[in-house]
Design a protein around this motif. Structure first.
Motif, PDB file in Angstrom:
ATOM      1  N   GLY A 197      34.359 -26.335   1.176  1.00  0.00           N
ATOM      2  CA  GLY A 197      33.009 -26.450   0.640  1.00  0.00           C
ATOM      3  C   GLY A 197      32.811 -27.590  -0.327  1.00  0.00           C
ATOM      4  O   GLY A 197      31.680 -27.999  -0.586  1.00  0.00           O
ATOM      5  N   GLY A 198      33.888 -28.130  -0.884  1.00  0.00           N
ATOM      6  CA  GLY A 198      33.765 -29.221  -1.847  1.00  0.00           C
ATOM      7  C   GLY A 198      34.070 -30.563  -1.224  1.00  0.00           C
ATOM      8  O   GLY A 198      34.658 -30.653  -0.145  1.00  0.00           O
ATOM      9  N   LYS A 199      33.693 -31.632  -1.911  1.00  0.00           N
ATOM     10  CA  LYS A 199      33.886 -32.974  -1.359  1.00  0.00           C
ATOM     11  C   LYS A 199      35.361 -33.380  -1.323  1.00  0.00           C
ATOM     12  O   LYS A 199      35.747 -34.268  -0.563  1.00  0.00           O
ATOM     13  CB  LYS A 199      33.069 -33.994  -2.157  1.00  0.00           C
ATOM     14  N   GLU A 200      36.195 -32.724  -2.147  1.00  0.00           N
ATOM     15  CA  GLU A 200      37.619 -33.049  -2.156  1.00  0.00           C
ATOM     16  C   GLU A 200      38.365 -32.454  -0.957  1.00  0.00           C
ATOM     17  O   GLU A 200      39.446 -32.887  -0.600  1.00  0.00           O
ATOM     18  CB  GLU A 200      38.295 -32.551  -3.444  1.00  0.00           C
ATOM     19  N   TYR A 201      37.780 -31.411  -0.359  1.00  0.00           N
ATOM     20  CA  TYR A 201      38.440 -30.682   0.733  1.00  0.00           C
ATOM     21  C   TYR A 201      38.421 -31.525   2.006  1.00  0.00           C
ATOM     22  O   TYR A 201      37.376 -32.006   2.434  1.00  0.00           O
ATOM     23  CB  TYR A 201      37.710 -29.369   0.968  1.00  0.00           C
ATOM     24  N   GLY A 202      39.613 -31.706   2.596  1.00  0.00           N
ATOM     25  CA  GLY A 202      39.709 -32.511   3.803  1.00  0.00           C
ATOM     26  C   GLY A 202      40.962 -32.180   4.586  1.00  0.00           C
ATOM     27  O   GLY A 202      41.600 -31.142   4.365  1.00  0.00           O
ATOM     28  N   SER A 203      41.343 -33.072   5.483  1.00  0.00           N
ATOM     29  CA  SER A 203      42.499 -32.806   6.342  1.00  0.00           C
ATOM     30  C   SER A 203      43.789 -32.681   5.540  1.00  0.00           C
ATOM     31  O   SER A 203      44.687 -31.913   5.913  1.00  0.00           O
ATOM     32  CB  SER A 203      42.638 -33.903   7.396  1.00  0.00           C
ATOM     33  N   LEU A 204      43.907 -33.404   4.411  1.00  0.00           N
ATOM     34  CA  LEU A 204      45.098 -33.267   3.575  1.00  0.00           C
ATOM     35  C   LEU A 204      45.159 -31.872   2.947  1.00  0.00           C
ATOM     36  O   LEU A 204      46.232 -31.265   2.870  1.00  0.00           O
ATOM     37  CB  LEU A 204      45.106 -34.338   2.481  1.00  0.00           C
ATOM     38  N   SER A 205      44.009 -31.358   2.514  1.00  0.00           N
ATOM     39  CA  SER A 205      43.948 -29.995   1.959  1.00  0.00           C
ATOM     40  C   SER A 205      44.463 -28.989   2.975  1.00  0.00           C
ATOM     41  O   SER A 205      45.275 -28.112   2.662  1.00  0.00           O
ATOM     42  CB  SER A 205      42.507 -29.623   1.580  1.00  0.00           C
ATOM     43  N   PRO A 217      27.723 -24.420  15.001  1.00  0.00           N
ATOM     44  CA  PRO A 217      28.048 -25.792  15.389  1.00  0.00           C
ATOM     45  C   PRO A 217      27.533 -26.858  14.431  1.00  0.00           C
ATOM     46  O   PRO A 217      28.040 -27.988  14.441  1.00  0.00           O
ATOM     47  CB  PRO A 217      27.380 -25.934  16.769  1.00  0.00           C
ATOM     48  N   ILE A 218      26.508 -26.530  13.625  1.00  0.00           N
ATOM     49  CA  ILE A 218      25.964 -27.557  12.716  1.00  0.00           C
ATOM     50  C   ILE A 218      26.689 -27.591  11.365  1.00  0.00           C
ATOM     51  O   ILE A 218      26.347 -28.387  10.493  1.00  0.00           O
ATOM     52  CB  ILE A 218      24.446 -27.397  12.506  1.00  0.00           C
ATOM     53  N   ARG A 219      27.667 -26.720  11.188  1.00  0.00           N
ATOM     54  CA  ARG A 219      28.480 -26.815   9.968  1.00  0.00           C
ATOM     55  C   ARG A 219      29.300 -28.104   9.984  1.00  0.00           C
ATOM     56  O   ARG A 219      29.515 -28.725  11.021  1.00  0.00           O
ATOM     57  CB  ARG A 219      29.425 -25.600   9.852  1.00  0.00           C
ATOM     58  N   ARG A 220      29.766 -28.485   8.811  1.00  0.00           N
ATOM     59  CA  ARG A 220      30.634 -29.653   8.710  1.00  0.00           C
ATOM     60  C   ARG A 220      32.075 -29.209   8.471  1.00  0.00           C
ATOM     61  O   ARG A 220      32.320 -28.113   7.989  1.00  0.00           O
ATOM     62  CB  ARG A 220      30.157 -30.583   7.589  1.00  0.00           C
ATOM     63  N   GLY A 221      32.999 -30.094   8.800  1.00  0.00           N
ATOM     64  CA  GLY A 221      34.413 -29.752   8.719  1.00  0.00           C
ATOM     65  C   GLY A 221      34.853 -29.250   7.360  1.00  0.00           C
ATOM     66  O   GLY A 221      35.690 -28.345   7.265  1.00  0.00           O
ATOM     67  N   GLU A 222      34.261 -29.807   6.292  1.00  0.00           N
ATOM     68  CA  GLU A 222      34.704 -29.429   4.942  1.00  0.00           C
ATOM     69  C   GLU A 222      34.330 -28.008   4.547  1.00  0.00           C
ATOM     70  O   GLU A 222      34.739 -27.529   3.491  1.00  0.00           O
ATOM     71  CB  GLU A 222      34.186 -30.411   3.893  1.00  0.00           C
ATOM     72  N   THR A 223      33.581 -27.300   5.393  1.00  0.00           N
ATOM     73  CA  THR A 223      33.214 -25.918   5.078  1.00  0.00           C
ATOM     74  C   THR A 223      34.120 -24.894   5.770  1.00  0.00           C
ATOM     75  O   THR A 223      34.002 -23.703   5.508  1.00  0.00           O
ATOM     76  CB  THR A 223      31.757 -25.622   5.498  1.00  0.00           C
ATOM     77  N   LEU A 224      35.010 -25.353   6.631  1.00  0.00           N
ATOM     78  CA  LEU A 224      35.815 -24.422   7.428  1.00  0.00           C
ATOM     79  C   LEU A 224      37.104 -24.017   6.724  1.00  0.00           C
ATOM     80  O   LEU A 224      37.777 -24.850   6.099  1.00  0.00           O
ATOM     81  CB  LEU A 224      36.165 -25.039   8.786  1.00  0.00           C
ATOM     82  N   ASN A 251      29.360 -32.464  16.603  1.00  0.00           N
ATOM     83  CA  ASN A 251      29.370 -33.898  16.913  1.00  0.00           C
ATOM     84  C   ASN A 251      30.773 -34.489  16.827  1.00  0.00           C
ATOM     85  O   ASN A 251      31.187 -35.261  17.699  1.00  0.00           O
ATOM     86  CB  ASN A 251      28.425 -34.650  15.973  1.00  0.00           C
ATOM     87  N   ASN A 252      31.513 -34.150  15.773  1.00  0.00           N
ATOM     88  CA  ASN A 252      32.865 -34.671  15.638  1.00  0.00           C
ATOM     89  C   ASN A 252      33.766 -34.192  16.761  1.00  0.00           C
ATOM     90  O   ASN A 252      34.552 -34.964  17.325  1.00  0.00           O
ATOM     91  CB  ASN A 252      33.460 -34.269  14.282  1.00  0.00           C
ATOM     92  N   LEU A 253      33.676 -32.920  17.106  1.00  0.00           N
ATOM     93  CA  LEU A 253      34.553 -32.375  18.147  1.00  0.00           C
ATOM     94  C   LEU A 253      34.130 -32.826  19.545  1.00  0.00           C
ATOM     95  O   LEU A 253      34.972 -32.926  20.446  1.00  0.00           O
ATOM     96  CB  LEU A 253      34.600 -30.850  18.053  1.00  0.00           C
ATOM     97  N   THR A 254      32.840 -33.120  19.731  1.00  0.00           N
ATOM     98  CA  THR A 254      32.405 -33.674  21.008  1.00  0.00           C
ATOM     99  C   THR A 254      33.052 -35.033  21.249  1.00  0.00           C
ATOM    100  O   THR A 254      33.495 -35.346  22.356  1.00  0.00           O
ATOM    101  CB  THR A 254      30.865 -33.799  21.054  1.00  0.00           C
ATOM    102  N   ALA A 255      33.146 -35.827  20.189  1.00  0.00           N
ATOM    103  CA  ALA A 255      33.821 -37.124  20.295  1.00  0.00           C
ATOM    104  C   ALA A 255      35.300 -36.944  20.641  1.00  0.00           C
ATOM    105  O   ALA A 255      35.910 -37.801  21.280  1.00  0.00           O
ATOM    106  CB  ALA A 255      33.668 -37.898  18.989  1.00  0.00           C
ATOM    107  N   PHE A 256      35.851 -35.819  20.245  1.00  0.00           N
ATOM    108  CA  PHE A 256      37.271 -35.526  20.469  1.00  0.00           C
ATOM    109  C   PHE A 256      37.529 -35.047  21.899  1.00  0.00           C
ATOM    110  O   PHE A 256      38.502 -35.466  22.533  1.00  0.00           O
ATOM    111  CB  PHE A 256      37.709 -34.461  19.453  1.00  0.00           C
TER     112      PHE A 256
END
Length: 311
Positions: free
Chosen positions: A184-192, A283-290, A258-263
């Motif tokens: 949910g935060g901007k710091e959360y990403g693939s490294l997290s 589907p309209i959620r963003r990766g940083e919320t998962l 959208n990101n996963l469609t590209a994948f």
């Protein structure tokens, strides 16, 4: 392993052991002057001169005389001294050959400390553990990591599934915050996600840039990673799981769909959207919320469908 090893007093015969702590401005400057040492910016060399921070690092590792410690980038041995006082076995890996004689001097009284000249990213760490830590009840990595190789070193330690209890490291503040970030935060990403898949992270303390010689441009943090007995979520294919995670964060402003469609390919967009809905993920959620479990559910479903697998 193609490295030089130096055991405590044997490697420092005739060299008198220091009687005072390395981690003070005065002592650090004396050692630098004595050996004519010059810092290499390319190696990210910054020596800690604050004993209170050292105390917090060592305390977080939970060492005792039955345990071992692996230090990466010991520098002139400020942290190594403290580890040797607490642990039953200490092995320090230093890439800069100019520091080896300094470490032999500083650690000349510590018979249970070994200094290895080598690049930890190129070492066979499983072999190192087998050779260096036989007979200990547990091993932790404790280190002040150079900023420029923090993530590669940590991921190597985790992906090789070494028998580690804790990883207690001082790293760039922003990187520590990303590792410990919640969804949910901007710091959360693939490294997290990657770190939390293998570990339970806890930020121990913040470290101002003023407690180093020379001073870096940014502040640091000490983070403790308690290595899980098993990963946080169950996935049948770790490589696929992490590819899905990376794809989900490919463009942070884009939706998950959208990101996963590209994948997986545009021709699968409708099926992908249906799959996300079936997994109770909008589907309209963003990766940083998962959460990790939600990424795991997506990965399992995509794997079952044969999407995103390596050809």
């Amino acid at each position: 392993m193609g490295t030089e090893e130096h055991e405590g007093p044997q490697a420092a015969a005739g060299v008198s052991a220091p009687t005072i702590e390395v981690a003070t401005p005065k002592r650090t400057k004396e050692i630098i002057a004595k050996y004519g040492f010059s810092f290499k910016k390319s190696l990210g060399q910054n020596f800690l001169i604050d004993q209170n921070i050292l105390n917090k690092i060592v305390a977080a590792a939970g060492l005792d005389k039955t345990k071992g410690a692996l230090e990466i980038g010991p520098g002139i041995g400020a942290l190594t001294q403290r580890l040797a006082a607490e642990a039953g076995k200490v092995t320090a890996v230093e890439i800069d050959n100019r520091l080896i004689p300094i470490l032999r001097d500083v650690l000349s009284n510590d018979s249970h400390t070994t200094v290895i000249h080598g690049d930890v990213l190129k070492l066979d760490l499983k072999q190192l553990f087998a050779e260096q830590f036989t007979g200990v009840t547990g091993v932790s990595v404790v280190a002040n990591l150079p900023y420029y190789v923090t993530t590669p070193i940590l991921m190597k330690l985790l992906e090789e599934k070494l028998p580690l209890e804790h990883i207690v490291v001082m790293i760039q503040k922003e990187v520590a915050e990303r590792m410990a970030a919640k969804p949910g935060g901007k710091e959360y990403g693939s490294l997290s996600v990657a770190v939390q898949y293998y570990c339970v992270p806890e930020v121990v303390c913040m470290v101002p840039h003023t407690v180093f010689i020379p001073q870096p441009n940014v502040d640091s943090a000490v983070i403790k990673l308690t290595v899980r007995d098993k990963p946080a979520v169950d996935v049948p294919d770790e490589d696929h799981f992490f590819r899905v995670v990376q794809a989900s964060f490919a463009q942070r402003r884009k939706t998950l769909a959208n990101n996963l469609t590209a994948f997986v390919g545009k021709d699968r967009r409708e099926a992908l959207t249906e799959m996300l809905v079936q997994n109770q993920i909008d589907p309209i959620r963003r990766g940083e919320t998962l959460s990790l479990e939600e990424f795991a559910r997506i990965s399992r479903s995509m794997l079952d469908a044969g999407w995103g697998t390596k050809q």
